[in-house]
Design an enzyme around this catalytic site. Sequence first.
Site, PDB file in Angstrom:
ATOM      1  CD  GLU A  94      15.049  68.429  21.043  1.00  0.00           C
ATOM      2  OE1 GLU A  94      14.235  68.618  21.974  1.00  0.00           O
ATOM      3  OE2 GLU A  94      15.793  69.316  20.602  1.00  0.00           O
ATOM      4  CB  SER A 133       8.609  66.912  30.806  1.00  0.00           C
ATOM      5  OG  SER A 133       8.760  68.243  30.382  1.00  0.00           O
TER       6      SER A 133
END
Length: 310
Positions: free
Chosen positions: A126, A222
Amino acid sequence: MNVILAQPRGFCAGVVRAIDIVELALEQYGAPVYVRHEIVHNHHVVESLKAKGAIFVEELDEVPVDAVTVFSAHGVARVVENAARQRQLRVLDATCPLVGKVHNQGRQYAAKGYQVILIGEAGHPEVIGILGQIPAPVVVVRNVDQVEDLPFPANTPMAYITQTTLSVDDTKAVVLALQQRYPGIVGPDTRDICYAVQNRQTALRILSQCVDLVLVVGAANSANTVTLRTIAAETGVPAYRVAEGAELDRQWFQNVETVGITAGASTPEALVDDVIAALGNLAPLTIKTLPGREEQVQFNLPTGLIARSR
Ligand code: SF4
């Protein structure tokens, strides 16, 4: 053994949308559909989509010209979008709209001449995508120490943005440090940390107060899952991240009467069920779910895909 489930836990609207995009692309265009990077950070999700005909790649030069290609929920840099156009790929963008919002904010701050600081984890997909969407130098900071090391004088026009999946409390501390060094700095406070991440962190803090041990179900890569485990540990209860039930260690549960379970935003509920089943092999269980915030958020699909009726 008592098991208490956090509410909400598991899939967020951005993850549901990203998985829907790959599944609908497979239905509407046929296999194979190429996906750049893990669509969401969960091995089980990736394997199940592979079984349906998705092919996962890390770079676009692995994708044949003209193929249907999905960008993952984490977002991509402009250079990747341009490369896809050059290769004439048929792109379906599964970038979470909340990540897209951070892209826009960063571009707007840069266009106004601010030195942009991104609070986030260097190297996370991201963060790589956000950096590559802003046509100006952006500095990534993760903690208060790194704020102290910033080279910019106090009168520099500064703005900050944040990765969506951080700990709300850690981010507040970094924002405060930035505001102390740069009193004129502008930014969204912690509003860019997405609703799902905030809700899961709040629910976990409540859960941690009434259990002897916390299990966070989700993948090691994650970010929001790893953050959940850190938050649980900070509350003082033993906390373990497990990808599935097979990773439980019987030793953890000696003298434990009540186990709390939550799951990261990319974790399917089936994996929570798998962990509960594995606990059930250790002791008889009573299971309850804490009351918590109901999430109604849904994101639109990209044009070109027709939604299934649910
Ligand atoms: Fe989007 Fe938040 Fe889910 Fe990330 S965790 S995909 S930002 S909704």
